[in-house]
Motif scaffolding. Structure first.
Motif, PDB file in Angstrom:
ATOM      1  N   THR A 207      29.618  -1.873  -4.404  1.00 15.20           N
ATOM      2  CA  THR A 207      30.611  -0.930  -5.219  1.00 15.20           C
ATOM      3  C   THR A 207      29.024  -0.340  -6.407  1.00 15.20           C
ATOM      4  O   THR A 207      27.891  -0.491  -5.652  1.00 15.20           O
ATOM      5  N   THR A 484      28.620   5.004  -1.634  1.00 19.00           N
ATOM      6  CA  THR A 484      28.124   5.445  -2.903  1.00 19.00           C
ATOM      7  C   THR A 484      27.532   6.484  -3.566  1.00 19.00           C
ATOM      8  O   THR A 484      26.629   6.381  -2.848  1.00 19.00           O
ATOM      9  N   ARG A 536      38.478   1.308  -5.750  1.00 15.80           N
ATOM     10  CA  ARG A 536      37.306   1.984  -4.928  1.00 15.80           C
ATOM     11  C   ARG A 536      36.737   3.245  -5.452  1.00 15.80           C
ATOM     12  O   ARG A 536      35.585   2.573  -4.958  1.00 15.80           O
ATOM     13  N   CYS A 540      32.818   3.760  -7.325  1.00 19.82           N
ATOM     14  CA  CYS A 540      31.602   4.176  -6.010  1.00 19.82           C
ATOM     15  C   CYS A 540      30.491   4.899  -6.534  1.00 19.82           C
ATOM     16  O   CYS A 540      29.596   5.487  -5.628  1.00 19.82           O
TER      17      CYS A 540
END
Length: 902
Positions: A207, A484, A536, A540
């Protein structure tokens, strides 16, 4: 961009397992970049791989250690097993092909294995489809048991058993699972077995701390793409080292449109057709089917061509391909041969064999300029003839013959290969190697069977060129797992497009799927999974934008309910991306045209009345086609086109009246005599077409045409018998050369001239729609008959008419006549003159004026009826026509007037 947790795991020698291949590549790339930045001279490769690759690696360790002896089937081998099972099933009844059913069965078996449902499957009742799959599944288990095969879907189960039995080689430094939104029961069971054996298995969902999260509403879907592209460009201009993700649900379906828009906004320099595709600031993480790459598509077409005929359009593509016998000096000649000769080769079906193309090329006037291509075609024929003489062979042998054949075709031989082409060739070699693995069952196959298998492998093999680490990565929601970024834009976040629909499997019993929680069986469960995925994605990147189009292809929509609770700030498109700059409109520069068009060398124009017809429709079109020789490529359709069908009708009627001559003779014929003569005339009219008939399809098509012509012309002859005044056919399909029409000399072919009491009747056969109104106004739509009337003796002219040769209603002789009984019905009343002679004089003035305008070079873009006149015009690339009006069917008088002034 390598998260610290992943870097630490790799430092201690752990294995990083990702949910997809893109994430694994990103980890390996990030690891290398990190170590370079640390100034390290050398380092160990990152042990990072996707789940599927990791499980296969564990299996190979078991094989090397001698703990297992079963053969792990690859995708193509498993397909062969399923296909064999289906072909052996006497109860199989389906409209689907066996290959399609085999793919469905493999997917159902994957679900059964992933959700550990094999035991449940055996005792579950269901419909005919589910019972059929249960039967196939039992057959698969028996085949695998007896032959020692293992399907890929059962790999987790076998590895779990090995882990429990301590025969599995455990990762000594642990495992880090990265980017899994959810795991199947079989995956979870394997992970738990590793943990029970003392292996450290950690899970990580990378994250990034959110800086700002935004929601953007666009007017429509294209506008949404434009805003996203402009935002990405603006973001990169401010932060040149940033990495941006553009996430798109259903990326496959939208890839082409996204590529167009992003190329226009992010890299307009790549719109040049000569620019390469591997250097842009964006790239797609999702590959395309190997079979869809230009290089492999050319190879597959060449191989199919050897096996038989190939559709004309694909042969055309081969002739223009830079991957087939490419000789730079021959490019122009190949294009000319394709445009002006290949499409004129007579054929009933738009297909052509290798042998026939060689014959056409050997007879071509461009033969000397096509020596390299002709040499390659002959070499292909030599190899192909050897292939046809071969009996069944192994797939490995056919793979070698395929390499030989492509070598004869100089496939890609003249290229200075780019990196992408090199990778494509390497992937193709991998597909041939996979074809060779189909010899696992010892069955020999014919060439066509091997080619079918190779095409299927190429369709199922995904090709994605090595990443050039473009700053903008376009991917799907699943591919984004484990990644990410500095910024992320999520497209298509409307309620109609996100979450995407999930479907259950039609071959598995519904109660079993529901109880085991398989996808598409529980709305709440699917929604929860989609919510986790959305969360999610929202975590990111530091800068996050979700967008949706208010107007979508499915209708009006709001943002997806899954976006609620993400803390998104509503922002206008202008605020987030700035004001867009479309391609600038260059102000029209007007130049006085003082140059005179050169006169025609001799005034002779090939094409007869067609030049006058085009000049009447639009002066620019006549100029482009008859002075500039700008013509569109002929399209080839199955069977005879409308022009060929009309020509056959003309030819049959000519032969018939050459034999019969008069109406009285027609009356004296018995039905049997008339039918016999008509049958002979039809056969003669179709003789040239019959000469190119080569297949049973061709023969059946010609028989249908004979039956059609017999019915059509019998009806027409009945109408000829109904004419009140006796007649004699004086001329039929008579050509007159160098007929003066003003300054032009035209060739005129009269369909028919009938002699009646005191004069002549001119007849123009039409198998389509036509009306005498087509002869009227200063811009007649059909000037043929007026032209015939000009060259005839006006004082003997008793009538001019369209011979409407049609089936059923509408067949008649329709036109002008000086009295009753000359035509089959009442003549049409004259509107532009009081007598037929005056009408002919009027036509003479109109046609001479059109001829003078053409010779004077009057080439204004002035369609007679805009946009209807332009719908089938091949000059729309040259004139200033607004194509959108034609496509929308709009009428715009002001636009037509403006075109006329231009």
């Amino acid at each position: 961009m390598l998260p610290a947790e992943i870097a630490d795991a790799l430092e201690r020698g752990a294995t990083v397992v990702t949910g997809n291949q893109r994430a694994a590549r990103a980890v390996r790339r990030g690891w290398d970049k990190r170590n370079r930045r640390l100034g390290l001279a050398s380092w160990s490769l990152a042990a990072a791989m996707a789940w599927d690759s990791w499980t296969v690696a564990l299996w190979r360790e078991l094989v090397i250690e001698g703990h297992v002896a079963r053969m792990l089937l690859n995708r193509s081998q498993e397909h062969v097993v399923w296909r064999t099972i289906l072909e052996a099933d006497d109860e199989l009844a389906s409209l689907r092909s066996v290959d399609s059913l085999a793919e469905m069965a493999a997917e159902a078996w994957r679900l059964v294995s992933s959700y550990e449902a094999r035991g449940r499957l055996r005792g579950t009742l269901g419909n005919a489809d589910t019972q059929a799959f249960q039967r196939w599944a039992r057959m698969l288990e028996r085949v695998c048991q007896s032959e020692g095969f293992l399907a890929q879907a059962q790999l987790e189960e076998v590895l779990h058993e090995a882990a429990v039995n301590r025969t599995l080689k455990f990762p000594e430094r642990g495992v880090l699972l990265v980017g899994f939104d959810a795991m199947t029961p079989a995956q979870t069971k394997l992970v738990e077995a590793l943990r029970s054996a003392g292996v450290s298995v950690e899970e990580l969902q990378p994250t990034v701390a959110a800086e700002r999260r935004m929601l953007v509403e666009a007017a429509d879907e294209r506008g949404e793409l434009l805003v996203a592209a402009r935002w990405a460009r603006k973001f990169l201009e401010q932060r040149s080292e940033a990495r941006v993700a553009v996430i798109v649900p259903g990326l496959d379906a939208e890839r082409s449109e996204i590529d167009r828009v992003f190329r226009e906004v992010l890299a307009p320099e790549l719109e040049d057709i000569r620019a390469g595709n591997g250097t842009g600031p964006y790239e797609f993480s999702l590959g395309i089917a190997l079979a869809e790459t230009p290089m492999v598509a050319t190879a597959l077409d060449l191989l199919r061509w050897v096996a038989g005929t190939l559709p004309l359009e694909r042969v055309s593509g081969l002739l223009l391909s830079s991957y087939f016998a490419a000789v730079r000096e021959e490019r122009g000649a190949r294009a000319e041969f394709d445009a002006f000769e290949l499409r004129k080769v007579r054929m009933l079906r738009p297909e052509i064999s290798l042998e026939r193309l060689i014959a056409a090329m050997e007879a071509s006037k461009r033969r000397a300029k096509l020596s390299g291509l002709l040499r390659a075609l002959r070499e292909i024929r030599f190899v192909a003839n050897r292939l046809r003489g071969m009996n069944a062979r192994t797939n490995a042998e056919w793979a070698e013959r395929i390499r030989e054949l492509l070598g004869a075709a100089a496939w890609g031989a003249e290229l200075s290969e780019t990196s992408v082409e090199f990778q494509t060739r390497r992937k193709w070699e991998g597909a041939l190697d996979e074809l060779a693995t189909l010899d696992f069952d010892g069955v020999r196959v014919e060439f066509e069977q091997a080619l079918d298998a190779l095409e299927r492998i190429a369709r199922q093999t995904t090709f994605a060129p090595e990443s050039h680490d473009a700053p903008v990565q376009v991917m799907g929601p699943l591919e984004a797992a484990g990644g990410t970024f500095d910024a992320m834009w999520f497209l298509r976040g409307g309620e109609l497009s996100w979450p995407m629909e999930t479907a259950n499997n039609s071959l598995l019993p519904w109660p079993m799927q529901r109880d085991l929680g398989m996808p598409g069986t529980d709305i709440a469960r699917d929604s929860d999974y989609a919510q986790r995925m959305t969360q999610r994605i929202a975590c990111c990147a530091g800068t996050v934008v979700f967008s949706y189009a208010k107007e979508s292809a499915e209708g009006r929509q709001r943002c997806s309910p899954l976006l609620a609770g993400l803390g998104l700030d509503e922002v206008s498109a202008a605020d987030v991306a700035g004001v867009g700059t479309e391609h600038g409109v260059v102000e029209l520069e007007e130049i006085e045209d003082v140059a005179r068009v050169q006169p025609l060398p001799d005034g002779v124009i090939r094409g007869g009345a067609a030049v006058l017809q085009l000049q009447a429709a639009c002066g620019f079109r006549a100029f482009a086609e008859y002075r500039l020789r700008a013509t569109e490529l002929e399209s080839v359709t199955p069977g005879m086109d409308a022009r060929e069908s009309g020509t056959v009708v003309h030819e049959v009627l000519k032969r018939f009246w050459d034999a019969v001559q008069t109406q009285d003779a027609l009356r004296l014929m018995t039905g049997e005599e008339r039918d016999g003569l008509l049958e002979w005339c039809i056969n003669e009219g179709l003789k040239k077409t019959e000469e190119i008939s080569a297949t049973t399809w061709d023969a059946a098509y010609l028989q249908i045409q004979r039956d059609r012509l017999r019915r059509l012309l019998n009806w027409w002859l009945e109408l000829e018998l109904e004419r009140a005044l006796p007649f004699e056919v004086k001329l039929s399909e008579k050509e007159f050369k160098n007929v003066p029409v003003g300054p032009l000399l035209l060739s005129v072919r009269m369909d028919r001239v009938d002699e009646v009491a005191g004069g002549e009747v001119l007849i123009d056969y039409k198998t389509g729609s036509a009306t005498p109104n087509d002869w009227l106004t200063d811009r007649p739509d059909a000037p043929q008959l007026p032209l015939y009337a000009m060259v005839s003796e006006t004082d003997r002219l008793k009538g001019v008419a369209f011979g409407l040769v049609r089936a059923g209603e509408g067949r008649e002789l329709k036109g002008y006549a000086v009295g009753e009984g000359i035509l089959s019905g009442r003549p049409v009343k004259l509107t532009e003159a009081t007598t037929l002679g005056e009408q002919v004089q009027r036509w003479r003035q109109v046609l001479v004026k059109l001829a003078e305008e053409f010779c004077a070079g009057e080439a204004q873009v002035s369609p007679k009826q805009y946009p209807a006149t332009c719908e089938r015009c091949g000059q729309r690339l040259l004139c200033r026509l607004d194509v959108s009006l034609v496509e929308d069917g709009q009428e715009d008088a002001a636009a037509a007037e403006e075109l006329g002034r231009g």
